[in-house]
Design a protein around this motif. Structure first.
Motif, PDB file in Angstrom:
ATOM      1  N   UNK A  56       0.807  -1.218   0.000  1.00 47.12           N
ATOM      2  CA  UNK A  56       0.000   0.000   0.000  1.00 47.12           C
ATOM      3  C   UNK A  56       0.844   1.274   0.000  1.00 47.12           C
ATOM      4  N   UNK A  57       2.078   1.192   0.521  1.00 52.70           N
ATOM      5  CA  UNK A  57       2.966   2.353   0.531  1.00 52.70           C
ATOM      6  C   UNK A  57       3.550   2.648  -0.851  1.00 52.70           C
ATOM      7  N   UNK A  58       3.376   1.731  -1.799  1.00 51.44           N
ATOM      8  CA  UNK A  58       3.966   1.876  -3.118  1.00 51.44           C
ATOM      9  C   UNK A  58       5.238   1.066  -3.288  1.00 51.44           C
ATOM     10  N   UNK A  59       5.741   0.490  -2.219  1.00 53.81           N
ATOM     11  CA  UNK A  59       6.946  -0.332  -2.275  1.00 53.81           C
ATOM     12  C   UNK A  59       6.651  -1.640  -3.008  1.00 53.81           C
ATOM     13  N   UNK A 236      12.041  -2.736  -3.651  1.00 51.14           N
ATOM     14  CA  UNK A 236      12.107  -1.487  -4.418  1.00 51.14           C
ATOM     15  C   UNK A 236      11.334  -0.422  -3.672  1.00 51.14           C
ATOM     16  N   UNK A 237      11.963   0.715  -3.294  1.00 50.57           N
ATOM     17  CA  UNK A 237      11.267   1.750  -2.520  1.00 50.57           C
ATOM     18  C   UNK A 237      10.075   2.321  -3.267  1.00 50.57           C
ATOM     19  N   UNK A 238       9.187   2.937  -2.523  1.00 53.09           N
ATOM     20  CA  UNK A 238       8.012   3.582  -3.112  1.00 53.09           C
ATOM     21  C   UNK A 238       8.446   4.602  -4.146  1.00 53.09           C
ATOM     22  N   UNK A 239       7.692   4.624  -5.272  1.00 50.75           N
ATOM     23  CA  UNK A 239       8.017   5.562  -6.340  1.00 50.75           C
ATOM     24  C   UNK A 239       8.909   4.973  -7.399  1.00 50.75           C
ATOM     25  N   UNK A 240       9.532   3.830  -7.112  1.00 55.87           N
ATOM     26  CA  UNK A 240      10.412   3.185  -8.084  1.00 55.87           C
ATOM     27  C   UNK A 240       9.869   1.847  -8.542  1.00 55.87           C
ATOM     28  N   UNK A 241       8.569   1.656  -8.406  1.00 57.00           N
ATOM     29  CA  UNK A 241       7.959   0.393  -8.793  1.00 57.00           C
ATOM     30  C   UNK A 241       8.027   0.202 -10.301  1.00 57.00           C
ATOM     31  N   UNK A 242       8.387  -1.026 -10.762  1.00 56.36           N
ATOM     32  CA  UNK A 242       8.409  -1.282 -12.191  1.00 56.36           C
ATOM     33  C   UNK A 242       7.026  -1.339 -12.818  1.00 56.36           C
ATOM     34  N   UNK A 243       5.972  -1.345 -11.984  1.00 55.95           N
ATOM     35  CA  UNK A 243       4.626  -1.239 -12.521  1.00 55.95           C
ATOM     36  C   UNK A 243       4.042  -2.517 -13.064  1.00 55.95           C
ATOM     37  N   UNK A 244       4.590  -3.691 -12.692  1.00 57.45           N
ATOM     38  CA  UNK A 244       4.038  -4.934 -13.207  1.00 57.45           C
ATOM     39  C   UNK A 244       3.731  -5.886 -12.068  1.00 57.45           C
ATOM     40  N   UNK A 245       3.260  -5.353 -10.962  1.00 52.43           N
ATOM     41  CA  UNK A 245       2.945  -6.189  -9.813  1.00 52.43           C
ATOM     42  C   UNK A 245       1.740  -7.061 -10.124  1.00 52.43           C
ATOM     43  N   UNK A 246       1.690  -8.216  -9.468  1.00 50.44           N
ATOM     44  CA  UNK A 246       0.561  -9.115  -9.664  1.00 50.44           C
ATOM     45  C   UNK A 246      -0.414  -8.951  -8.510  1.00 50.44           C
ATOM     46  N   UNK A 247      -1.635  -9.424  -8.716  1.00 41.57           N
ATOM     47  CA  UNK A 247      -2.662  -9.254  -7.702  1.00 41.57           C
ATOM     48  C   UNK A 247      -2.494 -10.193  -6.538  1.00 41.57           C
ATOM     49  N   UNK A 248      -2.949  -9.781  -5.395  1.00 42.98           N
ATOM     50  CA  UNK A 248      -2.976 -10.608  -4.200  1.00 42.98           C
ATOM     51  C   UNK A 248      -4.135 -10.133  -3.358  1.00 42.98           C
ATOM     52  N   UNK A 249      -4.143 -10.493  -2.068  1.00 41.27           N
ATOM     53  CA  UNK A 249      -5.222 -10.045  -1.208  1.00 41.27           C
ATOM     54  C   UNK A 249      -4.680  -9.042  -0.207  1.00 41.27           C
ATOM     55  N   UNK A 250      -5.213  -7.832  -0.215  1.00 39.36           N
ATOM     56  CA  UNK A 250      -4.837  -6.834   0.767  1.00 39.36           C
ATOM     57  C   UNK A 250      -5.658  -7.096   2.020  1.00 39.36           C
ATOM     58  N   UNK A 251      -5.081  -6.783   3.188  1.00 39.60           N
ATOM     59  CA  UNK A 251      -5.711  -7.222   4.426  1.00 39.60           C
ATOM     60  C   UNK A 251      -6.116  -6.030   5.282  1.00 39.60           C
ATOM     61  N   UNK A 252      -7.093  -5.268   4.810  1.00 32.83           N
ATOM     62  CA  UNK A 252      -7.748  -4.289   5.663  1.00 32.83           C
ATOM     63  C   UNK A 252      -7.112  -2.912   5.705  1.00 32.83           C
ATOM     64  N   UNK A 258      -0.760   1.192   8.519  1.00 32.72           N
ATOM     65  CA  UNK A 258       0.508   0.863   9.164  1.00 32.72           C
ATOM     66  C   UNK A 258       1.625   0.799   8.147  1.00 32.72           C
ATOM     67  N   UNK A 259       1.332   0.210   6.981  1.00 33.63           N
ATOM     68  CA  UNK A 259       2.363   0.105   5.953  1.00 33.63           C
ATOM     69  C   UNK A 259       2.772   1.479   5.451  1.00 33.63           C
ATOM     70  N   UNK A 260       1.794   2.380   5.296  1.00 31.59           N
ATOM     71  CA  UNK A 260       2.124   3.713   4.824  1.00 31.59           C
ATOM     72  C   UNK A 260       2.979   4.474   5.809  1.00 31.59           C
TER      73      UNK A 260
END
Length: 372
Positions: A56-59, A236-252, A258-260
């Motif tokens: 969620x932080x972008x990392x 990879x720190x937030x803002x430097x994501x390669x933009x090809x992340x796969x889906x998963x389940x976020x937990x609330x 907290x992650x942010x």
């Protein structure tokens, strides 16, 4: 080899782009043969696989959900690994490794050099496939011997071409099906057994309070746990994501908040024990994840800590995970038909064994040509 053995290149099909198939394809292509590599999945490398997920932080977090690392013991493979390291494809993982026996944690295997792909295990497969004729997401029917050539078609019946040689690089049960027109080889492949493995990938809002980055678990439903964010190039720190992340389940929302606030998370991969996996292979995914997560939480509690908030979660089941009964043949080859098979199941159970098996089969093909 420093020069092609033959002036005329053969048309060769390699079915399966795992590391053994890539090893065979690379050697044969280097000898100027016309190699076509067919892979049913979306990428190369087989079980040397990586999933990417965005916190969620972008990392961006990397999960090696198949092969966790590999070692190099054979001098031939050591030379390959050294070349890969010089190219920046692999790097040593200097993580702290331990073992859990039910009563406590102890250091383990500190003298072993563990290599990992960088920035993920899948990077190795992608790099080794560069320059090859690779056709992804192509499921091949069993090759048929017809008028001195091998006829290949996909599952829809569309012709893929006629080939003078065929290399089958797939898990043994699948190889047995693909080798139906080479019954002697098919019978050998059918004798090989595998253990399955449930895998759970977890992203956390903060580092998990455990003194080890990898643990061999010798009690309970888990067999291995690893802090993948401790491997080189994984986070990879937030803002430097390669933009090809796969889906998963976020937990609330609480976990997202907290992650942010931390800005730096932690990612872990859990592998279940083979017997436990067999027993629960067909259970609901949610039940499997809950049981594995509870076992992990109990391990962390034994170490005096508690799990941070979970920000990302996904599971995967490997039906063909670890070879139980390798043939120790190196590879399978029928010179009369011009078809063979390779894989870790021919040679052992490690990444090294898969690579050497692919090279061995390519060597058989080249040697048969040289002898006429």
């Amino acid at each position: 080899m420093i020069a092609p053995a033959e002036e005329r290149g053969l048309r060769i099909a390699v079915i399966g782009a795992g590391l053994s198939g890539l090893a065979a394809a690379r050697m044969l292509a280097d000898q100027r043969h016309r190699v076509s590599l067919f892979e049913k999945s979306r990428g190369c490398g087989g079980r040397a696989a990586t999933r990417r997920a965005t916190q969620p932080s972008g990392e961006t977090l990397h999960f090696d959900h198949g092969a966790q690392y590999f070692t190099a013991r054979d001098p031939r493979f050591q030379r390959c690994v050294q070349t890969w390291a010089e190219r920046g494809l692999v790097a040593p993982w200097d993580g702290r490794i331990g073992a859990f026996d039910g009563d406590g944690f102890t250091p383990a295997g500190q003298e072993t050099t563990r290599w990992v792909g960088e920035p993920g295990m899948s990077a190795l497969g992608r790099a080794l496939a560069e320059g090859l004729d690779v056709r992804l997401e192509t499921r091949v029917r069993p090759p048929r011997w017809c008028r001195g050539r091998w006829q290949l078609s996909d599952e829809a019946g569309q012709e893929l071409g006629r080939f003078e040689r065929v290399v089958v690089s797939a898990p043994a049960p699948q190889s047995a099906e693909l080798l139906m027109d080479a019954p002697r080889l098919a019978a050998q492949a059918a004798c090989v057994d595998y253990t399955p493995c449930w895998t759970l990938m977890l992203g956390f809002a903060a580092p998990v309070p455990l003194a080890f980055d990898g643990v061999f678990v010798n009690q309970g439903p888990l067999r291995w746990i690893a802090r993948d964010s401790s491997k080189p190039g994984r986070s990879v720190p937030a803002g430097n994501s390669p933009g090809d992340a796969v889906g998963g389940s976020s937990v609330g929302p609480a976990a997202e908040q907290a992650a942010g606030s931390t800005g730096r998370g932690d990612c872990w991969v859990l592998h279940a024990e083979p017997g436990w996996t067999r027993k629960h292979l067909n259970d609901a995914r949610e039940e499997v994840e809950a049981a594995m997560l509870a076992a992990f939480a109990a391990l962390v509690e034994m170490a005096g800590g508690a799990l941070p908030a979970i920000t990302w979660r996904q599971s995967h089941s490997w039906l063909y995970s670890l070879v139980e009964t390798p043939l120790e043949e190196g590879c399978l080859w029928d010179p009369a038909l011009g078809i063979g098979a390779c894989g870790d199941w021919c040679n052992g159970a490690r990444v090294e064994d898969a690579w050497l098996s692919g090279e061995a089969l390519a060597g058989r093909i080249l040697a048969a040509m040289a002898s006429g």
